[in-house]
Each structure stands twice: as C-alpha cells, then as structure tokens.
Design a protein around this motif. Sequence first.
Motif, PDB file in Angstrom:
ATOM      1  N   ILE A  84       0.833  -1.209   0.000  1.00 41.85           N
ATOM      2  CA  ILE A  84       0.000   0.000   0.000  1.00 41.85           C
ATOM      3  C   ILE A  84       0.868   1.259   0.000  1.00 41.85           C
ATOM      4  N   ALA A  85       1.935   1.269   0.793  1.00 43.90           N
ATOM      5  CA  ALA A  85       2.801   2.453   0.856  1.00 43.90           C
ATOM      6  C   ALA A  85       3.471   2.722  -0.491  1.00 43.90           C
ATOM      7  N   VAL A  86       3.934   1.693  -1.155  1.00 46.45           N
ATOM      8  CA  VAL A  86       4.571   1.879  -2.464  1.00 46.45           C
ATOM      9  C   VAL A  86       3.536   2.292  -3.498  1.00 46.45           C
ATOM     10  N   SER A  87       2.337   1.738  -3.423  1.00 47.35           N
ATOM     11  CA  SER A  87       1.300   2.104  -4.383  1.00 47.35           C
ATOM     12  C   SER A  87       0.875   3.554  -4.224  1.00 47.35           C
ATOM     13  N   LEU A  88       0.788   4.036  -3.000  1.00 47.58           N
ATOM     14  CA  LEU A  88       0.323   5.400  -2.782  1.00 47.58           C
ATOM     15  C   LEU A  88       1.438   6.439  -2.918  1.00 47.58           C
ATOM     16  N   TYR A  89       2.603   6.149  -2.388  1.00 47.40           N
ATOM     17  CA  TYR A  89       3.655   7.155  -2.313  1.00 47.40           C
ATOM     18  C   TYR A  89       4.817   6.917  -3.269  1.00 47.40           C
ATOM     19  N   GLY A  90       4.846   5.800  -3.937  1.00 42.85           N
ATOM     20  CA  GLY A  90       5.948   5.512  -4.850  1.00 42.85           C
ATOM     21  C   GLY A  90       7.183   5.055  -4.111  1.00 42.85           C
ATOM     22  N   VAL A  91       8.270   4.938  -4.842  1.00 44.21           N
ATOM     23  CA  VAL A  91       9.501   4.412  -4.245  1.00 44.21           C
ATOM     24  C   VAL A  91      10.205   5.452  -3.451  1.00 44.21           C
TER      25      VAL A  91
END
Length: 99
Positions: free
Chosen positions: A92-99
């Motif tokens: 979820i964190a990568v999907s919302l905020y990117g790398v």
Amino acid sequence: MRDRKHVERKNSMISTISIIILFALILLIVNFFTGFISLKIQGLPMIMPFYFCPIGALLGFISYRKYKDKPSLVGIVCNIVLYFFPILFNIIAVSLYGV
C-alpha cells in the motif's frame, strides 16, 4: 481434579505465550509509527513479525490441537493476520507514495 487444573494451567500458559508474542509485536509496530518511545531499532519492528508470528501461531496451534480452547484460536488467527501486515503495508505504501 488436581490434574485437570494442572493441565488447564499448562494450556493457558502456551496460549498466553502466543498472545504475548502478538501484543509485543503490535506494541513495537505502533511505536514504530508513532515514535512515542525513541528506540534505535529503526525498521526492525516491521521485520520481526516474519520471524516471531510463525512461532506464536505454532504455539497457538499446539495448544488448540490439544485443548480446543478460544485463546489459542485467537492466538493463531491474530498471529497469521499480523504476519501479513508488513507485506500489505509495503504494498500500500509503495502504491500510494511511490519508491
């Protein structure tokens, strides 16, 4: 009658250890997000469920297989859910905020 209480005490001990592992990991993860207590373990609370949740679930499973009680079932289910929390958090964190 005395042997039955001894068996119940042992059963509650195994279930209790499973639940203590769960709560200790939850407290570390909550502290990781809130920063309430300054600890120098950085990202370790997000990795620890991969090592300790299977142990807690196994203890709960052993207790449930012998005694079929509710605390051991709670320990199994909650440890399995907590095992997948870091994976879902990272997705979820990568999907919302990117790398």
